[in-house]
Design a protein around this motif. Structure first.
Motif, mmCIF file in Angstrom:
data_model
loop_
_atom_site.group_PDB
_atom_site.id
_atom_site.type_symbol
_atom_site.label_atom_id
_atom_site.label_comp_id
_atom_site.label_asym_id
_atom_site.label_seq_id
_atom_site.Cartn_x
_atom_site.Cartn_y
_atom_site.Cartn_z
ATOM 1 N N MET A 15 7.895 9.054 -14.622
ATOM 2 C CA MET A 15 8.457 8.369 -15.644
ATOM 3 C C MET A 15 7.909 6.903 -15.661
ATOM 4 S SD MET A 15 12.345 9.051 -16.149
ATOM 5 C CE MET A 15 13.185 8.776 -13.962
ATOM 6 N N THR A 16 7.893 6.253 -14.583
ATOM 7 C CA THR A 16 7.160 4.961 -14.725
ATOM 8 C C THR A 16 5.538 4.890 -15.131
ATOM 9 O OG1 THR A 16 8.459 4.114 -12.749
ATOM 10 C CG2 THR A 16 6.420 2.872 -13.051
ATOM 11 N N ALA A 17 4.934 5.942 -14.632
ATOM 12 C CA ALA A 17 3.570 6.048 -15.386
ATOM 13 C C ALA A 17 3.665 6.051 -16.973
ATOM 14 C CB ALA A 17 2.999 7.341 -14.608
ATOM 15 N N ILE A 18 4.722 7.046 -17.245
ATOM 16 C CA ILE A 18 4.816 7.109 -18.907
ATOM 17 C C ILE A 18 5.385 5.793 -19.370
ATOM 18 C CG2 ILE A 18 6.053 8.136 -20.496
ATOM 19 C CD1 ILE A 18 5.848 10.602 -18.666
ATOM 20 N N ALA A 19 5.951 5.272 -18.798
ATOM 21 C CA ALA A 19 6.745 3.774 -19.336
ATOM 22 C C ALA A 19 5.530 2.732 -19.282
ATOM 23 C CB ALA A 19 7.747 3.384 -18.481
ATOM 24 N N ARG A 20 4.408 2.879 -18.397
ATOM 25 C CA ARG A 20 3.482 1.737 -18.565
ATOM 26 C C ARG A 20 2.583 2.101 -19.547
ATOM 27 N NH1 ARG A 20 2.647 1.691 -11.904
ATOM 28 N NH2 ARG A 20 4.161 0.121 -11.587
ATOM 29 N N ARG A 21 2.326 3.347 -20.212
ATOM 30 C CA ARG A 21 1.388 3.657 -21.297
ATOM 31 C C ARG A 21 1.858 2.935 -22.322
ATOM 32 N NH1 ARG A 21 1.635 10.131 -20.443
ATOM 33 N NH2 ARG A 21 1.041 10.208 -18.181
ATOM 34 N N THR A 22 3.201 2.768 -22.478
ATOM 35 C CA THR A 22 4.111 1.919 -23.803
ATOM 36 C C THR A 22 3.878 0.409 -23.362
ATOM 37 O OG1 THR A 22 5.122 3.791 -24.240
ATOM 38 C CG2 THR A 22 5.745 1.814 -25.354
ATOM 39 N N LEU A 23 4.348 0.138 -22.396
ATOM 40 C CA LEU A 23 4.839 -1.226 -22.045
ATOM 41 C C LEU A 23 3.832 -2.122 -21.164
ATOM 42 C CD1 LEU A 23 8.671 -0.872 -21.335
ATOM 43 C CD2 LEU A 23 7.625 -1.857 -23.500
ATOM 44 N N GLY A 24 2.788 -1.246 -20.558
ATOM 45 C CA GLY A 24 1.686 -1.896 -19.576
ATOM 46 C C GLY A 24 2.407 -2.057 -18.214
ATOM 47 N N SER A 25 1.630 -2.470 -17.300
ATOM 48 C CA SER A 25 1.533 -2.472 -15.882
ATOM 49 C C SER A 25 2.704 -3.408 -15.348
ATOM 50 C CB SER A 25 0.133 -2.769 -15.033
ATOM 51 O OG SER A 25 -0.125 -4.308 -15.553
ATOM 52 N N SER A 26 3.395 -3.971 -16.236
ATOM 53 C CA SER A 26 4.673 -4.799 -15.597
ATOM 54 C C SER A 26 5.922 -4.122 -15.465
ATOM 55 C CB SER A 26 4.733 -5.990 -16.544
ATOM 56 O OG SER A 26 4.918 -5.500 -18.011
ATOM 57 N N VAL A 27 5.774 -2.700 -15.706
ATOM 58 C CA VAL A 27 7.203 -1.993 -15.351
ATOM 59 C C VAL A 27 7.047 -1.609 -13.940
ATOM 60 C CG1 VAL A 27 8.179 0.273 -15.910
ATOM 61 C CG2 VAL A 27 6.792 -1.053 -17.878
ATOM 62 N N ARG A 28 8.200 -1.752 -13.643
ATOM 63 C CA ARG A 28 8.469 -1.473 -12.072
ATOM 64 C C ARG A 28 9.577 -0.168 -12.053
ATOM 65 N NH1 ARG A 28 10.500 -6.047 -9.835
ATOM 66 N NH2 ARG A 28 12.691 -5.279 -9.960
ATOM 67 N N GLY A 29 9.244 0.873 -11.453
ATOM 68 C CA GLY A 29 10.221 2.030 -11.392
ATOM 69 C C GLY A 29 10.987 2.067 -9.908
ATOM 70 N N VAL A 30 12.484 2.382 -10.012
ATOM 71 C CA VAL A 30 13.303 2.197 -8.903
ATOM 72 C C VAL A 30 13.925 3.349 -8.866
ATOM 73 C CG1 VAL A 30 15.067 0.958 -7.708
ATOM 74 C CG2 VAL A 30 13.359 -0.396 -8.760
ATOM 75 N N THR A 31 14.045 4.135 -7.753
ATOM 76 C CA THR A 31 14.777 5.048 -7.384
ATOM 77 C C THR A 31 16.259 4.693 -6.699
ATOM 78 O OG1 THR A 31 12.805 6.365 -6.883
ATOM 79 C CG2 THR A 31 14.925 7.265 -6.289
ATOM 80 N N VAL A 32 17.283 5.472 -7.425
ATOM 81 C CA VAL A 32 18.550 5.050 -6.896
ATOM 82 C C VAL A 32 18.527 5.554 -5.051
ATOM 83 C CG1 VAL A 32 19.922 5.096 -8.889
ATOM 84 C CG2 VAL A 32 19.748 7.139 -7.451
ATOM 85 N N ALA A 33 19.429 4.980 -4.240
ATOM 86 C CA ALA A 33 19.734 5.050 -2.773
ATOM 87 C C ALA A 33 20.119 6.247 -2.559
ATOM 88 C CB ALA A 33 20.305 3.846 -2.187
ATOM 89 N N ARG A 34 21.085 6.966 -3.318
ATOM 90 C CA ARG A 34 21.745 8.227 -3.022
ATOM 91 C C ARG A 34 22.180 9.018 -4.156
ATOM 92 N NH1 ARG A 34 23.768 4.009 -0.001
ATOM 93 N NH2 ARG A 34 24.993 3.096 -1.769
ATOM 94 N N GLY A 35 22.344 10.121 -3.835
ATOM 95 C CA GLY A 35 22.886 11.181 -5.049
ATOM 96 C C GLY A 35 21.807 12.361 -5.004
ATOM 97 N N PRO A 36 22.155 13.257 -6.063
ATOM 98 C CA PRO A 36 21.135 14.310 -6.160
ATOM 99 C C PRO A 36 19.766 14.117 -6.504
ATOM 100 C CG PRO A 36 22.723 14.198 -7.902
ATOM 101 C CD PRO A 36 23.060 13.253 -7.014
ATOM 102 N N ARG A 37 18.768 15.101 -6.247
ATOM 103 C CA ARG A 37 17.618 15.216 -6.828
ATOM 104 C C ARG A 37 17.391 15.328 -8.250
ATOM 105 N NH1 ARG A 37 13.211 14.840 -4.012
ATOM 106 N NH2 ARG A 37 11.892 16.264 -5.068
ATOM 107 N N MET A 38 18.498 16.153 -8.841
ATOM 108 C CA MET A 38 18.321 16.243 -10.238
ATOM 109 C C MET A 38 19.903 15.951 -10.931
ATOM 110 S SD MET A 38 16.084 19.463 -10.890
ATOM 111 C CE MET A 38 16.048 19.285 -12.575
ATOM 112 N N LEU A 39 20.036 15.399 -11.996
ATOM 113 C CA LEU A 39 21.812 15.303 -12.442
ATOM 114 C C LEU A 39 21.866 16.515 -13.575
ATOM 115 C CD1 LEU A 39 21.798 11.513 -13.110
ATOM 116 C CD2 LEU A 39 22.042 12.918 -11.130
ATOM 117 N N THR A 40 22.475 17.476 -13.023
ATOM 118 C CA THR A 40 22.509 18.892 -13.929
ATOM 119 C C THR A 40 23.949 19.071 -14.300
ATOM 120 O OG1 THR A 40 22.679 20.230 -11.654
ATOM 121 C CG2 THR A 40 20.600 19.828 -12.704
ATOM 122 N N ASP A 41 24.925 18.407 -14.016
ATOM 123 C CA ASP A 41 26.203 18.597 -14.516
ATOM 124 C C ASP A 41 26.907 17.346 -14.652
ATOM 125 O OD1 ASP A 41 27.553 17.768 -11.776
ATOM 126 O OD2 ASP A 41 26.502 19.466 -11.160
#
Length: 240
Positions: A15-41
């Motif tokens: 997602m960060t790579a896609i965001a950088r195509r629009t906003l440039g290299s100043s986008v930083r991606g952060v993953t939350v510390a806890r929780g499931p690998r996918m939000l499905t419910d």
């Protein structure tokens, strides 16, 4: 900063790579510390909210975060962040659905998570877009399997998009999911109607909000630079 509300670092990087195509290299991606690998419910969506808030507070405390994108289609934590962040905050669902529905266009949603269908409908209603919403169409296979088979994911999402258009009368289709961002990007050229990829839509919206928030920020969002700056220089500075 783009916050991934699930714990897949691969999804954050994508997602960060896609965001950088629009906003440039100043986008930083952060993953939350806890929780499931996918939000499905809905339960997983609700449980991700405090993790999104914690990640945002940490970023804001560093003093170098100009805006926040919440990278899940249920927009978990968006309302909570707006209560204290003091910077623009954008969710994928609100940005993508508003873009699809602009000008009164009827739109549908294509996604992989049947257990979130009602939650997505409620979110669209809360955004005031229920009268333009033609409904949701789902892939045949489960999200977990499709996450491991990118080609199958693209093809099954294409079937769901086609069903939105042919069966439901949608004139635009939103791909409903942060982890579906890469597939969504690939589908846009395959249909005559707009297929709205959620991450770029959120980036376009936050670019507009940043420009309003800070009048010094203006042109050049596609290349990551603003007018008056040299090539490659970001419009606003974030930590690497």
């Amino acid at each position: 900063m783009l916050i991934n509300p699930n714990t897949s670092a691969d999804t954050t990087a994508m997602m960060t790579a896609i965001a950088r195509r629009t906003l440039g290299s100043s986008v930083r991606g952060v993953t939350v510390a806890r929780g499931p690998r996918m939000l499905t419910d809905p339960a997983a969506l609700r449980a991700s909210v405090p993790e999104v808030v914690a990640a945002a507070r940490e970023a804001l405390a560093a003093g170098d975060c100009a805006g926040l994108v919440v990278g899940a289609f249920g927009d978990p934590g968006v309302a909570e962040l707006r209560a204290f962040a003091g910077v623009p905050v954008v969710g994928l669902a609100e940005a993508a659905c508003a873009e699809a529905a602009a000008g009164g266009v009827r739109f549908g949603v294509a996604t992989t998570t049947p257990d979130l269908a009602e939650a997505i409908g409620r979110r669209i209603a809360a955004l005031g877009l229920a009268d333009r919403y033609t409904g949701i169409r789902l892939t045949r296979s489960q999200a977990g399997r499709l996450s491991r088979e990118p080609e199958a994911l693209r093809e099954e999402l294409a079937e769901a998009v086609r069903a939105c258009v042919v069966r439901d009368g949608a004139r635009a289709v939103v791909i409903g999911g942060g982890p579906l961002a890469e597939a969504a990007d690939a589908l846009r050229e395959r249909f005559d109607v707009p297929v709205v990829a959620p991450v770029p839509a959120a980036c376009r919206r936050i670019a507009r909000e940043l420009a309003q928030h800070d009048p010094a920020v203006s042109e050049g969002y596609g290349s990551g630079q603003s007018s008056g700056r040299g090539p490659g220089q970001p419009m606003w500075k974030l930590s690497p």
